[in-house]
Motif scaffolding. Sequence first.
Motif: not given
Length: 237
Positions: A28-31, A226-234
């Motif tokens: 999530a978020g690249g890691k 998926a929601q966490l990943d999107a939040q962290l990427q943003s």
Amino acid sequence: MKALIFSAGKGERMRPLTLHTPKPLLVAGGKPLIVWHLQRLAAAGFSEVVINTSWLGDQFASALGDGARWGLRLHFIDEGGTPLETGGGILNALPVLGDAPFLVINGDIWTDLDLAALPHAPHGDAHLVLVDNPVQHPRGDFILHGDGRVSDQGDAARLTYAGIGVYRPAIIDGWREVIGDTPGASAHPPQFGLTPLLRHAMARGRVSGQHHRGRWTDVGTPERLAQLDAQLQSRHG
């Protein structure tokens, strides 16, 4: 103080993602989720981290190495083919954790909690981090009183246990009497949850807590990941 990251679960609700990857190694978020923990632990001054493993456990050492890249020393404890649950996992890890209080953190959560702000020694047997009840768990777990005590009895509003706590090894004392003749208690090594031991300690006024009002996610389903990943990427993109 040492830390224990619970990483032995099978992640059945996360399938098919966890068919080939243990949940704490999902990204999530690249890691990987567990790397977020390791970075926060290192930043908080921790130097030794115990990671209990079971499902696809051989992947952890391959992915994380010895922890030197974060300035940590990692200890991997293989629980075998069947996870020992939270209480059994702590009992099994005590020879490595030692006699001092230790931090426990679930490997399948994400949070911005400052781990350095947690007490190094709880007044009783445990100090729990509690959060606002998420949508999937509206009733919460425990009551946080104005004096910092945490209890399981009463009509007051409840908060959700964040999967983060500082424990004394004494939390496990007398576990057989507390657990009773439950499935897994007679296994070798024994398999049992931590919640009955926490409730037992709460009844004796030996659990304190704090309310974390920052960010926290229980990454229990592919959708929440998926929601966490999107939040962290943003946030970090």
